[in-house]
Write an enzyme that holds these catalytic residues in place. Sequence first.
Site, PDB file in Angstrom:
ATOM      1  N   ASP A 124      32.741  32.107  31.879  1.00  0.00           N
ATOM      2  CA  ASP A 124      32.843  32.797  33.159  1.00  0.00           C
ATOM      3  C   ASP A 124      32.715  31.711  34.227  1.00  0.00           C
ATOM      4  OD1 ASP A 124      32.920  34.920  35.060  1.00  0.00           O
ATOM      5  OD2 ASP A 124      30.738  34.825  35.213  1.00  0.00           O
ATOM      6  N   GLU A 136      37.834  33.785  31.882  1.00  0.00           N
ATOM      7  CA  GLU A 136      38.197  34.883  32.765  1.00  0.00           C
ATOM      8  C   GLU A 136      39.146  34.361  33.840  1.00  0.00           C
ATOM      9  OE1 GLU A 136      35.366  38.238  33.770  1.00  0.00           O
ATOM     10  OE2 GLU A 136      35.422  37.130  35.653  1.00  0.00           O
ATOM     11  N   ASP A 172      24.953  35.369  34.471  1.00  0.00           N
ATOM     12  CA  ASP A 172      26.153  34.524  34.363  1.00  0.00           C
ATOM     13  C   ASP A 172      26.489  34.214  32.908  1.00  0.00           C
ATOM     14  OD1 ASP A 172      26.752  33.818  37.324  1.00  0.00           O
ATOM     15  OD2 ASP A 172      24.594  33.589  37.075  1.00  0.00           O
TER      16      ASP A 172
END
Length: 165
Positions: free
Chosen positions: A7, A67, A140
């Site tokens: 991410d 992502e 996160d």
Amino acid sequence: MKILGIDPGLAILGWSLLETKGTNPVSVEYGCIRTEPHRPLTERLSDIYSALQELFRSLKPDTVAIETLFFVKNVKTLAQVGHTRGVILLVAGQEKVDVTEYAPRQIKMALTGFGGADKKQMQLVVQRRLNLAAIPSPDDAADAVPVALCHAQYAQTMGKTALTV
């Protein structure tokens, strides 16, 4: 297959390593790479680069799932995440590891069947699917786990991935 889910973020980059064994993915480990906001962009990107190199070499992923960029209101944030994604792609290229990207809605749809699933729904699905005692944290790192899990699901069910970068 070892899948490194990422991410991307400049202040905090979340990562997760899953390993597929038969039909059940297993969470190996997850964490974050943090940079200090007061430091210059070039130094922060350099720190991410070094940390990612070390991560790739220690974890030895077979593939990376990341992502995609999505629409954000703050152009500065979009640019910073774009710079970070460039560093991720650079390290993956140097390590000769393929990268596949998934849109946030695509990840949510793959894991929950609903592209508008909220963060709590995603966390609970991840916890159940990976048979974890607790929801991964910090957030996160927890956000990187579904990216890897989505990739594992695509690879298993379709024998392929969504979009290779």
